[in-house]
Design a protein around this motif. Structure first.
Motif, mmCIF file in Angstrom:
data_model
loop_
_atom_site.group_PDB
_atom_site.id
_atom_site.type_symbol
_atom_site.label_atom_id
_atom_site.label_comp_id
_atom_site.label_asym_id
_atom_site.label_seq_id
_atom_site.Cartn_x
_atom_site.Cartn_y
_atom_site.Cartn_z
ATOM 1 N N UNK A 1 11.082 4.581 12.718
ATOM 2 C CA UNK A 1 10.812 4.871 11.415
ATOM 3 C C UNK A 1 9.467 5.891 11.552
ATOM 4 N N UNK A 2 8.884 6.174 13.287
ATOM 5 C CA UNK A 2 8.102 7.666 13.154
ATOM 6 C C UNK A 2 8.783 8.980 12.945
ATOM 7 N N UNK A 3 10.638 9.147 12.480
ATOM 8 C CA UNK A 3 11.528 9.947 12.510
ATOM 9 C C UNK A 3 11.184 9.817 11.094
ATOM 10 N N UNK B 1 4.178 -0.195 9.378
ATOM 11 C CA UNK B 1 3.084 1.012 9.415
ATOM 12 C C UNK B 1 3.516 3.045 9.611
ATOM 13 N N UNK B 2 4.484 2.879 10.494
ATOM 14 C CA UNK B 2 4.805 3.859 10.338
ATOM 15 C C UNK B 2 5.686 4.896 8.651
ATOM 16 N N UNK B 3 6.353 3.705 8.609
ATOM 17 C CA UNK B 3 6.914 3.690 6.984
ATOM 18 C C UNK B 3 6.065 3.839 6.590
ATOM 19 N N UNK B 4 4.983 3.003 6.526
ATOM 20 C CA UNK B 4 4.108 3.171 5.385
ATOM 21 C C UNK B 4 2.927 4.460 5.328
ATOM 22 N N UNK B 5 2.845 4.878 6.183
ATOM 23 C CA UNK B 5 1.986 6.211 5.894
ATOM 24 C C UNK B 5 2.957 7.369 5.730
ATOM 25 N N UNK B 6 4.174 7.662 6.281
ATOM 26 C CA UNK B 6 5.097 8.177 5.534
ATOM 27 C C UNK B 6 5.360 7.817 3.874
ATOM 28 N N UNK C 1 6.984 12.927 5.225
ATOM 29 C CA UNK C 1 5.103 13.632 4.720
ATOM 30 C C UNK C 1 6.096 15.266 4.395
ATOM 31 N N UNK C 2 7.122 15.696 4.525
ATOM 32 C CA UNK C 2 7.567 17.316 3.733
ATOM 33 C C UNK C 2 6.827 18.020 4.377
ATOM 34 N N UNK D 1 0.978 -0.821 0.148
ATOM 35 C CA UNK D 1 -0.187 -0.183 -0.396
ATOM 36 C C UNK D 1 0.799 1.258 -0.103
ATOM 37 N N UNK D 2 2.305 1.224 0.555
ATOM 38 C CA UNK D 2 3.310 2.033 0.693
ATOM 39 C C UNK D 2 3.415 2.502 -0.319
#
Length: 613
Positions: A368-370, A336-341, A376-377, A307-308
């Protein structure tokens, strides 16, 4: 009731049964006291029963109190029964304690009452628990509406399967480049025969070679093999091959599998996920979400990664809902963190900031949140990431630098990246160097030169040398050329050679170093390393150095000369030297045979032999 009294009563019933059955057999339920009153029983039977009971009583060692209890009439019991009956008629909802049985001690009555009270309390508790459970299980109308809204927003469903298609037309430039690497004219036909008749191990090995050479010449044959093979290893390798070519010819197969993956081997399903990512098959999104939302978590990380790569805005909204779940493992939350990014799910920005800043959170999830915040930019992420770079955890500092690399125009982000090049931990230094290669901040050049020459870690020295070649800077070029002359390990010199070749600089200095290495047997490894890099980029100007490699007496060195010829067919003196090797019976056998195949000398000998016959 005492044990002796219970025994007496039991014996009484037994005697009554025996007497009745002896004179006038009746059913057990006709016996006193369960049946009719005593006056209705035959007097002779009654007399026999009483005599038997009297004998039994005389044989029992009963206390005076127990004897009185045994002899008391049941009038009180009848009165209580009538009273209870009247109470039931007047108030059906009230529950009175159980009446005291005739001849039953007061303690036992209390025991029965306590048991009744306990049963009542347990019943009330059970009703309360049931009611509470029902309240929990039955969601409110608002919750039901919210749940339905989420379902309606989810892209999950059955994917429309793309039509079957043949491979894309062959890229002639790549095909020509691959053809030039063939050792002889028989290679194409041999490859086709391997695809048609080879063992799985032979086919997968060939596919690896074709991918390494970016060789697209056999796509039709490989596609036809995929259509008929049942071998899992071959299926996986062909999916990988067409994925690398970004050829969507297997979309039909991959989407069909993802629509119903549970009857297919997990390795093939995972290969389908990877293929879909490479060719960006957006038609697969509904199927991927259906797998994600299923109870089977086998492919949870695969679905999120896919999905990412291929998801859209709606996908981002649906994936963002998973932040609310508390049943995900740390590994799943990392994905999940990487995908949301990757999806640029900016609506989750605040939540991801909170996760990053939570020191009690799993460190890998914070890492991965970082990275996600950087992808996200949003400029608001810069101060958050700079603050994360101050953390004591080197892994978090590493990923803070990775996130800051998404803001190449921000001066504060650039300053933090420069500090990363001189961080105490090698992982942070390596990440900062990799980011500098991407953003090409010229302020990093002196930092990179210092690390290339002085770092304690070889991997950092090599990374810094590799980065310097990308700047197209005179100071960087001069530094790399000087590295060729310095007393440094061979691997560092070879890295400098690669950096200069990629920048298309320093050819004269590189060839001079190769000639020096060929003349000294102690420098054989350096000669081999430089020769291998020259062979990968063989061109007309390498003709002289190619000849020197062929003239060397070492078979390994000669083979490198043949590699140079294979990738660029030199004419004249180089070809003559190869012919002499092929015809020299004193030459190394493997080198000689290879030279003969390259020049087709075996075919010439065969033709001459046929003419003589």
């Amino acid at each position: 009731m005492k044990k002796s009294v219970r025994i007496a009563i039991f014996t009484l019933f037994s005697a009554a049964l025996f007497a009745q059955e002896a004179d006038a057999p009746v059913q057990v339920n006709d016996l006193y006291p369960l049946g009719p009153a005593p006056e209705e029983i035959d007097p002779e039977i009654n007399e026999a029963v009483e005599e038997q009971v009297s004998n039994i009583m005389d044989g029992l060692e009963l206390s005076e109190e127990e004897k009185k209890l045994m002899e008391q009439p049941d009038a009180e019991t009848k009165t209580d029964d009538a009273s209870a009956s009247g109470t039931d008629k007047t108030d059906t909802h009230s529950e009175e304690p159980a009446p005291k049985e005739e001849g039953e001690p007061e303690s036992e009555v209390q025991e029965v009452q306590d048991e009744s009270a306990q049963e009542e309390t347990a019943s009330e508790q059970e009703e309360a628990i049931t009611e509470e459970s029902q309240n929990e299980e039955a969601p409110s109308e608002e919750e039901e509406e919210e749940s339905e809204e989420k379902k309606s927003n989810s892209p999950a469903g059955i994917s429309e399967v793309p039509p079957k298609k043949r491979p894309k037309p062959i890229d002639h430039d790549k095909a020509k480049a691959a053809e030039e690497k063939d050792e002889n004219e028989e290679v194409p036909e041999n490859n086709r025969n391997t695809i048609k008749y080879g063992l799985p191990s032979e086919i997968t090995k060939l596919l690896d070679e074709l991918m390494a050479n970016e060789d697209p010449r056999f796509t039709e044959e490989i596609y036809d093999l995929f259509e008929v093979t049942e071998n899992i290893q071959i299926q996986q390798k062909i999916l990988e091959y067409f994925g690398k070519l970004e050829d969507p010819c297997l979309e039909n197969f991959a989407v069909t599998i993802l629509n119903d993956p549970y009857d297919t081997k997990a390795d093939v399903v995972k290969s389908c996920f990877e293929y879909i990512q490479k060719v960006h098959t957006k038609e697969a999104i509904p199927a991927v979400f259906t797998i994600l939302e299923s109870d089977n978590e086998t492919y949870f990380n695969d679905t999120l990664s896919t999905i990412g790569e291929i998801g859209d805005a709606q996908s981002a909204l649906s994936v963002a809902e998973y932040l609310e779940r508390d049943d995900l493992s740390d590994a799943q939350r990392q994905t999940l963190m990487k995908t949301l990014g990757k999806l640029h799910a900016v609506e989750t920005f605040d939540k991801i900031v909170a996760i990053l800043e939570n020191e009690d959170e799993n460190s890998f999830v914070r890492m991965y949140a970082a990275e996600a915040l950087g992808l996200m930019g949003k400029m608001e992420a810069v101060p958050v990431l700079i603050n994360a770079f101050k953390d004591a955890n080197p892994n978090l500092r590493q990923y803070a630098i990775k996130g800051l690399g998404e803001f190449p125009q921000d001066e504060k982000a650039q300053a933090a990246i420069l500090q990363g090049i001189r961080d105490e931990h090698w992982k942070v230094r390596q990440e900062a160097i990799n980011v500098s290669k991407k953003i090409l901040d010229y302020h990093a050049i002196p930092y990179l030169m210092y690390r290339a020459e002085n770092d304690s870690e070889r991997i950092i020295k090599e990374a810094a040398i590799s980065a310097l070649s990308l700047y197209n800077d005179s100071n960087a070029d001069r530094f790399l050329k000087e590295m060729l002359e310095k007393k440094v390990p061979d691997n560092i010199k070879i890295k400098a050679v690669i950096a200069l070749l990629e920048a298309e600089h320093g050819e004269e200095e590189i060839i001079a170093l190769a000639e020096k290495a060929l003349s000294d047997v102690r420098m054989k490894n350096l000669a081999k390393g430089i020769g291998n890099e020259l062979a990968k980029r063989s061109k007309h100007s390498y003709e002289e150095i190619c000849l020197k490699y062929l003239e060397n007496k070492d078979s390994d060195i000669q083979n490198i000369g043949l590699d140079m010829y294979k990738n660029y067919k030199f004419n004249g003196v180089v070809e003559e030297k190869i012919r002499s090797i092929a015809l020299d019976r004193k030459s190394n056998g493997s080198v000689r045979n290879r030279a003969k195949k390259m020049l087709g000398i075996e075919d010439e000998e065969k033709k001459e032999s046929e003419k003589k016959d």
